[in-house]
Each structure stands twice: as structure tokens, then as C-alpha cells.
Design a protein around this motif. Structure first.
Motif, PDB file in Angstrom:
ATOM      1  N   UNK A 119       0.832  -1.213  -0.076  1.00  0.00           N
ATOM      2  CA  UNK A 119       0.093   0.055  -0.009  1.00  0.00           C
ATOM      3  C   UNK A 119       0.998   1.341   0.184  1.00  0.00           C
ATOM      4  N   UNK A 120       1.793   1.288   0.948  1.00  0.00           N
ATOM      5  CA  UNK A 120       2.684   2.354   0.865  1.00  0.00           C
ATOM      6  C   UNK A 120       3.411   2.686  -0.454  1.00  0.00           C
ATOM      7  N   UNK A 121       4.158   1.652  -1.034  1.00  0.00           N
ATOM      8  CA  UNK A 121       4.742   1.637  -2.209  1.00  0.00           C
ATOM      9  C   UNK A 121       3.774   2.312  -3.365  1.00  0.00           C
ATOM     10  N   UNK A 158       4.214  10.777  -6.479  1.00  0.00           N
ATOM     11  CA  UNK A 158       5.227  11.164  -7.109  1.00  0.00           C
ATOM     12  C   UNK A 158       4.785  11.360  -8.547  1.00  0.00           C
ATOM     13  N   UNK A 159       4.252  10.459  -8.979  1.00  0.00           N
ATOM     14  CA  UNK A 159       3.738  10.524 -10.628  1.00  0.00           C
ATOM     15  C   UNK A 159       2.768  11.869 -10.716  1.00  0.00           C
ATOM     16  N   UNK A 212       3.968   6.426 -17.887  1.00  0.00           N
ATOM     17  CA  UNK A 212       3.462   5.346 -16.879  1.00  0.00           C
ATOM     18  C   UNK A 212       3.946   5.851 -15.409  1.00  0.00           C
ATOM     19  N   UNK A 213       5.194   6.830 -15.384  1.00  0.00           N
ATOM     20  CA  UNK A 213       5.500   7.158 -14.121  1.00  0.00           C
ATOM     21  C   UNK A 213       4.458   8.160 -13.523  1.00  0.00           C
ATOM     22  N   UNK A 214       3.955   9.065 -14.569  1.00  0.00           N
ATOM     23  CA  UNK A 214       2.912   9.834 -14.001  1.00  0.00           C
ATOM     24  C   UNK A 214       1.452   9.367 -13.757  1.00  0.00           C
ATOM     25  N   UNK A 267       1.849   4.003 -12.631  1.00  0.00           N
ATOM     26  CA  UNK A 267       1.862   2.466 -13.380  1.00  0.00           C
ATOM     27  C   UNK A 267       3.257   1.668 -12.774  1.00  0.00           C
ATOM     28  N   UNK A 268       4.275   2.607 -13.060  1.00  0.00           N
ATOM     29  CA  UNK A 268       5.405   1.883 -12.771  1.00  0.00           C
ATOM     30  C   UNK A 268       6.132   2.629 -11.727  1.00  0.00           C
TER      31      UNK A 268
END
Length: 80
Positions: free
Chosen positions: A11-13, A20-21, A51-53, A56-57
Motif C-alpha cells: 500500500x505504501x509503495x 510522485x507521478x 507510466x510514471x505520471x 503504473x511503474x
């Protein structure tokens, strides 16, 4: 006990990835940058930034540093 710790870590990750995204996305839009422009300035492929935004990754520190520098940010501005 192990399952609760694993669930919390997952959950934290997920929360970190999404936060961040969202912050990268908001900073990019504030600067009037397209994904293509940020990709060119940072050297990170456009599809990966997308994907970062979207959360997803997970973003490797090396990519995060490149993106943050291209946006004129400090890395702590992306963290919750």
C-alpha cells in the motif's frame, strides 16, 4: 504478522508511486511542457514518463533525478 507487513508495504509503495507521478505531472503542466518535450529534455523515454505520471511503474532514482532536473525541481518536491 508477515501478511499485514506485506500489505502495508504494498500500500505504501503504491501511494508513493502515485504521489510522485501526480507531482511530476503537475510540475510538467505548470511549466507548459508536453510529454515529448520533457522526454527530450530529460533523456527518459516518453512512454516511461507517462507510466510514471500515471503511477503504473516504480520510478528508478536515476530517471527521477533526470526528470526532476529537466523540470527545475528538487527531488524532495516530489515526495509526500
Amino acid at each position: 504478522m508477515q501478511t499485514q507487513t506485506t500489505d502495508y508495504s504494498t500500500h505504501l509503495l503504491r501511494h508513493l508511486r502515485r504521489t510522485i507521478g501526480r507531482r511530476i505531472h503537475a510540475a510538467r503542466l505548470r511549466r507548459g511542457m508536453t510529454l515529448a518535450k520533457l522526454a527530450k529534455c530529460s533523456g527518459v523515454p516518453e512512454w516511461r514518463i507517462d507510466h510514471y505520471e500515471l503511477g503504473k511503474n516504480e520510478i528508478p532514482l536515476s530517471d527521477l533525478l533526470k526528470i526532476v532536473c529537466a523540470l527545475g525541481m528538487r527531488i524532495n518536491q516530489t515526495l509526500p
